[in-house]
Enzyme design. Structure first.
Site, PDB file in Angstrom:
ATOM      1  N   LYS A  22       0.699  -1.489  -0.166  1.00 31.13           N
ATOM      2  CA  LYS A  22      -0.227   0.257  -0.136  1.00 31.13           C
ATOM      3  C   LYS A  22       1.195   1.435   0.162  1.00 31.13           C
ATOM      4  O   LYS A  22       0.429   2.085  -1.106  1.00 31.13           O
ATOM      5  CB  LYS A  22      -0.969   0.454   1.653  1.00 31.13           C
ATOM      6  CG  LYS A  22      -2.048  -1.070   1.457  1.00 31.13           C
ATOM      7  CD  LYS A  22      -2.941  -1.181   2.326  1.00 31.13           C
ATOM      8  CE  LYS A  22      -2.578  -0.971   3.827  1.00 31.13           C
ATOM      9  NZ  LYS A  22      -1.795  -2.543   4.252  1.00 31.13           N
TER      10      LYS A  22
ATOM     11  N   ARG B 292      10.310  -0.548   9.060  1.00 29.85           N
ATOM     12  CA  ARG B 292      10.297  -0.730  10.254  1.00 29.85           C
ATOM     13  C   ARG B 292      12.146  -1.054  10.176  1.00 29.85           C
ATOM     14  O   ARG B 292      13.317  -0.930  10.125  1.00 29.85           O
ATOM     15  CB  ARG B 292      10.306  -2.047  10.233  1.00 29.85           C
ATOM     16  CG  ARG B 292       8.638  -2.072  11.365  1.00 29.85           C
ATOM     17  CD  ARG B 292       8.602  -1.504  12.944  1.00 29.85           C
ATOM     18  NE  ARG B 292       7.018  -1.351  12.652  1.00 29.85           N
ATOM     19  CZ  ARG B 292       6.466  -0.142  12.424  1.00 29.85           C
ATOM     20  NH1 ARG B 292       6.478   0.862  11.395  1.00 29.85           N
ATOM     21  NH2 ARG B 292       5.140  -0.815  13.117  1.00 29.85           N
TER      22      ARG B 292
ATOM     23  N   GLU C 137      13.359   2.035  19.525  1.00 31.76           N
ATOM     24  CA  GLU C 137      13.042   3.326  19.317  1.00 31.76           C
ATOM     25  C   GLU C 137      13.237   4.135  21.409  1.00 31.76           C
ATOM     26  O   GLU C 137      11.870   2.720  21.324  1.00 31.76           O
ATOM     27  CB  GLU C 137      11.588   3.815  18.873  1.00 31.76           C
ATOM     28  CG  GLU C 137      11.797   3.765  17.175  1.00 31.76           C
ATOM     29  CD  GLU C 137      10.947   3.326  16.174  1.00 31.76           C
ATOM     30  OE1 GLU C 137       9.519   3.661  16.082  1.00 31.76           O
ATOM     31  OE2 GLU C 137      10.827   3.195  15.381  1.00 31.76           O
TER      32      GLU C 137
ATOM     33  N   HIS D  82       9.474   8.608  14.262  1.00 32.61           N
ATOM     34  CA  HIS D  82       8.595   7.513  13.969  1.00 32.61           C
ATOM     35  C   HIS D  82       7.365   8.414  13.033  1.00 32.61           C
ATOM     36  O   HIS D  82       6.735   8.607  14.208  1.00 32.61           O
ATOM     37  CB  HIS D  82       8.262   6.627  14.952  1.00 32.61           C
ATOM     38  CG  HIS D  82       7.742   5.251  13.801  1.00 32.61           C
ATOM     39  ND1 HIS D  82       8.048   4.116  14.939  1.00 32.61           N
ATOM     40  CD2 HIS D  82       6.753   4.891  13.365  1.00 32.61           C
ATOM     41  CE1 HIS D  82       7.230   3.111  13.812  1.00 32.61           C
ATOM     42  NE2 HIS D  82       6.505   4.021  13.294  1.00 32.61           N
ATOM     43  N   LEU D  83       6.881   9.464  12.592  1.00 34.16           N
ATOM     44  CA  LEU D  83       6.401  10.172  12.085  1.00 34.16           C
ATOM     45  C   LEU D  83       5.618  10.001  11.218  1.00 34.16           C
ATOM     46  O   LEU D  83       4.302  10.613  10.852  1.00 34.16           O
ATOM     47  CB  LEU D  83       6.977  11.771  11.641  1.00 34.16           C
ATOM     48  CG  LEU D  83       7.693  12.210  13.231  1.00 34.16           C
ATOM     49  CD1 LEU D  83       8.154  13.596  12.669  1.00 34.16           C
ATOM     50  CD2 LEU D  83       6.463  12.456  14.381  1.00 34.16           C
TER      51      LEU D  83
HETATM   52  N1  NAI Z   1       7.242   5.573   9.802  1.00 33.86           N
HETATM   53  C1  NAI Z   1       5.251   4.887  10.407  1.00 33.86           C
HETATM   54  O1  NAI Z   1       5.006   5.977  10.992  1.00 33.86           O
HETATM   55  C2  NAI Z   1       5.351   3.675   9.648  1.00 33.86           C
HETATM   56  C3  NAI Z   1       4.683   2.558   8.696  1.00 33.86           C
HETATM   57  N2  NAI Z   1       4.472   2.140   8.342  1.00 33.86           N
HETATM   58  C4  NAI Z   1       5.768   0.224   7.672  1.00 33.86           C
HETATM   59  O2  NAI Z   1       5.511   0.540   6.237  1.00 33.86           O
HETATM   60  C5  NAI Z   1       5.410  -1.091   5.730  1.00 33.86           C
HETATM   61  C6  NAI Z   1       4.584  -1.527   5.423  1.00 33.86           C
HETATM   62  O3  NAI Z   1       3.176  -1.231   4.906  1.00 33.86           O
HETATM   63  P1  NAI Z   1       1.983  -0.837   4.097  1.00 33.86           P
HETATM   64  O4  NAI Z   1       2.372  -0.473   2.656  1.00 33.86           O
HETATM   65  O5  NAI Z   1       0.784  -0.831   4.638  1.00 33.86           O
HETATM   66  O6  NAI Z   1       1.789  -2.549   4.225  1.00 33.86           O
HETATM   67  P2  NAI Z   1       1.600  -4.061   2.860  1.00 33.86           P
HETATM   68  O7  NAI Z   1       1.626  -4.760   3.031  1.00 33.86           O
HETATM   69  O8  NAI Z   1       0.043  -2.859   2.181  1.00 33.86           O
HETATM   70  O9  NAI Z   1       2.748  -3.740   2.155  1.00 33.86           O
HETATM   71  C7  NAI Z   1       3.579  -4.366   2.872  1.00 33.86           C
HETATM   72  C8  NAI Z   1       4.876  -5.186   0.571  1.00 33.86           C
HETATM   73  O10 NAI Z   1       5.889  -5.779   1.355  1.00 33.86           O
HETATM   74  C9  NAI Z   1       6.169  -6.891   0.708  1.00 33.86           C
HETATM   75  N3  NAI Z   1       6.821  -7.497   1.237  1.00 33.86           N
HETATM   76  C10 NAI Z   1       6.962  -8.746   1.667  1.00 33.86           C
HETATM   77  N4  NAI Z   1       8.074  -9.012   2.225  1.00 33.86           N
HETATM   78  C11 NAI Z   1       9.583  -8.714   1.247  1.00 33.86           C
HETATM   79  C12 NAI Z   1      10.760  -8.612   1.119  1.00 33.86           C
HETATM   80  N5  NAI Z   1      11.041  -9.547   1.602  1.00 33.86           N
HETATM   81  N6  NAI Z   1      11.005  -7.480   0.291  1.00 33.86           N
HETATM   82  C13 NAI Z   1      10.409  -7.039  -0.640  1.00 33.86           C
HETATM   83  N7  NAI Z   1       8.989  -7.131  -0.575  1.00 33.86           N
HETATM   84  C14 NAI Z   1       8.415  -7.596   0.874  1.00 33.86           C
HETATM   85  C15 NAI Z   1       4.590  -7.824   0.275  1.00 33.86           C
HETATM   86  O11 NAI Z   1       4.953  -8.773  -0.193  1.00 33.86           O
HETATM   87  C16 NAI Z   1       3.608  -6.267   0.292  1.00 33.86           C
HETATM   88  O12 NAI Z   1       3.705  -5.916  -0.862  1.00 33.86           O
HETATM   89  C17 NAI Z   1       5.452  -1.684   7.599  1.00 33.86           C
HETATM   90  O13 NAI Z   1       6.385  -2.529   8.296  1.00 33.86           O
HETATM   91  C18 NAI Z   1       4.719  -0.752   7.752  1.00 33.86           C
HETATM   92  O14 NAI Z   1       4.734  -0.941   9.644  1.00 33.86           O
HETATM   93  C19 NAI Z   1       3.123   2.001   7.682  1.00 33.86           C
HETATM   94  C20 NAI Z   1       3.013   3.195   7.985  1.00 33.86           C
HETATM   95  C21 NAI Z   1       3.492   3.859   9.031  1.00 33.86           C
HETATM   96  O1  HPV Z   2       1.513   1.573  11.028  1.00 33.39           O
HETATM   97  C1  HPV Z   2       2.339   1.581  11.486  1.00 33.39           C
HETATM   98  O2  HPV Z   2       3.006   0.342  10.918  1.00 33.39           O
HETATM   99  C2  HPV Z   2       3.208   3.091  11.458  1.00 33.39           C
HETATM  100  O3  HPV Z   2       4.363   2.664  11.773  1.00 33.39           O
HETATM  101  C3  HPV Z   2       3.136   3.437  12.463  1.00 33.39           C
HETATM  102  O4  HPV Z   2       2.955   3.369  13.486  1.00 33.39           O
HETATM  103  P1  HPV Z   2       2.221   4.715  15.121  1.00 33.39           P
HETATM  104  O5  HPV Z   2       1.010   4.174  15.119  1.00 33.39           O
HETATM  105  O6  HPV Z   2       2.635   6.148  14.673  1.00 33.39           O
HETATM  106  O7  HPV Z   2       3.102   3.922  16.227  1.00 33.39           O
END
Ligand code: NAI
Ligand code: HPV
Length: 640
Positions: free
Chosen positions: A247, A328, A357, A376-377
């Site tokens: 996503k 992550r 963190e 982590h924003l």
């Molecule tokens: N920094 C933050 O505040 C946020 C961090 N995230 C992190 O972003 C990441 C992605 O989130 P989404 O896109 O919503 O998840 P998602 O599940 O939609 O996408 C993850 C993608 O990674 C792929 N994947 C799995 N293993 C893999 C590998 N070994 N190599 C390459 N691709 C691989 C999956 O096939 C999937 O398409 C998650 O770890 C989530 O926790 C998400 C939202 C906010």
């Molecule tokens: O949704 C995620 O995976 C995030 O990393 C967001 O983390 P947070 O809810 O801002 O602590």
């Protein structure tokens, strides 16, 4: 041979089969569990909450006797309409004792408001792991973000009370899913509401890193004017490798294309056509990292992705590569990144996430001027936080109300329309499991169960996970102290050494009905009721849904047709006139009301089976009298 008084007693005694020496379960008796049950049950807080239109509820019981869906529930048409998508209307819930919900990290007000209309909400931020373990047994639900570690200790400390953990966000790497599943606790997340926020943050880091925004800001504020030092690099025409095309990754790719970048992506599980549709080529890991000028990480932290960016992989990167991590921290070996920054293999990094963190103050990453850090924003926009809060509040309230969750992480996600179609079969599946196990005499125990679904549907069009879970529940619960639900059914079966094999039998009937019939066979075991054994020596029964109600339609090789409600007496007798009247009279004398009766036979005037549904449970004497009718060869009394 007529059943003797002693064998009648034996038949009346609780089901005796055992499972083949299972490994000791992790003190299952004290765990909470989710289960389909009737809203009029007296269990936990459910007893005090009325769910109009929702008598068919998936909710928790804690140290309570098993409860099952009743026919009253079944007769309510709406009760079969378990909705995943319907908006939760809290005015539909009347409650004297509300479920308790612990929110351990800051959550948007709209979500809190929704939670408060349903339960008693306590916001206790910054709890230490010990404090969380101390508090958790007071709560039915826990809502966390990325800062709370929901470890096995937390699930165990919940003492069976915690029914649902809601992760207000995407990444569930801070929740011990295995422990949750073993202990029957549902985990739900909010997977969509922060996607754009995370993608925008990645783009913000990408652009600000390229133009040294953070560094030059600090420089100007310190009184300097360093226009030459902070010459940046352009994005247009550069190659961006998006690692993880889910996503967030796909939204980053879309935006980067708009900035004129050449975007490639590595994701072993993403469909190539979805990537191609936005002009992105899916390539191998090595190709992605060796050709990219910028590398943006968007994969989840899993055992396979842990430290996937390490000395070896940094060595393959183009000299001077720039890295953005909004996924992550754990996907990067941070010590290796420090070495790559020192050697110049990585010329810049922008990190929103860290393996620990917050990072410790002595972390070398904090000392590089060419590293931009944010706390982590990614998900922290007003819009995303409100969205996530509502998304998780709806999921948690839904789970507490007994609805299956569309965002369940450790249970099958069953779409609403599939669920409403399958609902009557769910009940049938559980009843068949329950009946089959009561027909087993004991001996070696139950090792193998074969389930055959007869259906006109294409195999891809029939999701049987829910039905399998309910068959397991029906088989295991009457003979053990385990509580089985959708979350832990497969795990519990495995623990008990119970092998379930499923078979699809294509039949020529209307594909409008998802299933024509379900056959449950318990293999290699003797039956208390020999007539229930198939020619292969399996206890075998079959049922189907008729007029929305579960019916037993076959016992062994005998066809019957009896609604599965209340209690059931199965008799095998010589096929001769007067048998229905004799047994009916005996039951009538005790004011035992017959709800259904059906007779099945294979050959005229030889042997027949009588299946009699009774509203009340006949006393021992009445059953003894039935057993003494000379033409009755065997009989069994079963509770549904
Ligand atoms: N920094 C933050 O505040 C946020 C961090 N995230 C992190 O972003 C990441 C992605 O989130 P989404 O896109 O919503 O998840 P998602 O599940 O939609 O996408 C993850 C993608 O990674 C792929 N994947 C799995 N293993 C893999 C590998 N070994 N190599 C390459 N691709 C691989 C999956 O096939 C999937 O398409 C998650 O770890 C989530 O926790 C998400 C939202 C906010
Ligand atoms: O949704 C995620 O995976 C995030 O990393 C967001 O983390 P947070 O809810 O801002 O602590």
């Amino acid at each position: 041979m007529a059943a003797s008084a002693s064998s009648a007693n034996h038949i009346l005694s609780p089901p005796s089969p055992s499972f083949p020496s299972p490994p000791p379960p992790p003190s299952t008796t004290k765990f909470s569990h989710l289960s389909f049950l009737n809203s009029s049950s007296s269990s936990s807080f459910a007893s005090n909450i009325s769910f109009p239109n929702l008598s068919h509820s998936l909710i928790l019981r804690s140290q309570q006797p098993p409860l099952f869906i009743t026919n009253a529930a079944l007769k309510t048409a709406e009760s079969l309409n378990i909705s995943l998508s319907k908006t939760i209307d809290p005015t539909h819930i009347t409650s004297t004792t509300k479920p308790t919900i612990l929110v351990s990290e800051k959550l948007g007000e709209a979500g809190l408001d929704l939670l408060r209309t349903f339960g008693d909400v306590q916001c206790l931020y910054d709890l230490s792991p010990e404090q969380l373990c101390k508090e958790i047994s007071k709560f039915d639900a826990l809502i966390v973000r990325s800062g709370t570690k929901v470890s096995r200790q937390v699930f165990e400390a919940a003492n069976g009370r915690l029914k649902v953990v809601g992760r207000a966000g995407v990444g569930i790497d801070n929740v011990d899913l295995q422990a949750a599943t073993e202990l029957g606790c549902l985990v739900v997340n909010a997977p969509t509401a922060n996607t754009i926020a995370a993608a925008e943050h990645a783009i913000a880091l990408l652009a600000s890193m390229a133009r040294n925004v953070a560094q030059s800001d600090a420089s100007v504020k310190s009184g300097k004017w360093q226009r030459t030092k902070y010459i940046g690099v352009s994005l247009v025409g550069k190659t961006l490798a998006v690692m993880g095309f889910g996503k967030v990754g796909s939204e980053v790719a879309r935006r980067a294309k708009g900035l004129g970048m050449n975007v490639i992506s590595h994701d072993p599980y993403a469909p190539a056509d979805r990537a191609r549709a936005i002009g992105v080529d899916l390539v191998s890991f090595d190709e992605a990292i060796s050709t990219a000028d910028f590398i943006s990480l968007h994969m989840p932290l899993t055992p396979a992705t842990s430290k996937v960016f390490n000395d070896d992989t940094f060595a393959k990167m183009k000299k001077g590569a720039r890295i953005i991590n909004v996924a992550r921290g754990g996907v990067i070996d941070e010590d290796a990144l420090v070495r790559a920054l020192e050697s110049g293999v990585v010329s810049q990094a922008a990190l929103d996430v860290f393996s620990k963190e917050p990072p410790t103050q002595d972390s070398k990453l904090l000392q590089f001027e060419n590293v931009t850090l944010t706390p982590h924003l990614g998900a922290s926009t007003k819009e995303a936080q409100e969205g996530v809060a509502i998304e998780i509040a709806e999921a948690v309230v839904g789970a507490l109300r007994g609805e299956l969750s569309a965002t369940a992480v450790n249970a099958p996600m069953v779409p609403a329309e599939v669920l409403s179609q399958l609902a009557p079969y769910v009940l049938l599946a559980e009843k068949l499991g329950r009946l089959a196990v009561q027909l087993v005499a004991g001996g070696d125990g139950i090792k193998s169960v074969k389930v055959a679904y007869r259906s006109a549907r294409d195999p891809d069009d029939l999701d049987t996970r829910l039905l399998r879970a309910m068959i397991i529940k029906g088989i295991i619960e009457p003979i053990s102290s385990s509580f089985v639900n959708l979350v832990n059914a497969d795990f519990t079966a495995k623990q008990k050494g119970l092998r379930i094999s499923e078979e699809r039998v294509l039949v020529d009937s209307s594909p409008e009905n998802p299933i024509d019939s379900i056959q449950v066979q318990i293999s290699n075991t003797e039956s208390k009721f020999a007539s229930a054994e198939s020619e292969h020596g399996n206890v075998s029964i079959e049922g189907r849904v008729k007029y929305g109600m579960p019916h037993l339609t076959r016992v062994g090789s005998f066809s019957v047709d009896v609604s599965l409600e209340g209690n059931l007496i199965l008799c095998c007798q010589v096929d001769q006139p007067g048998m229905i009247g004799r047994v009916g009279n005996i039951l009538g004398e005790q004011n035992c009301n017959v709800s259904f009766m059906s007779v099945g036979r294979t050959v005229k005037r030889t042997k027949a089976i009588m299946a009699i549904g009774v509203d009340e449970e006949p006393d021992k004497n009445t059953l003894k009298k039935i057993g003494e009718v000379p033409a009755i060869e065997e009989f069994v009394f079963l509770k549904l």
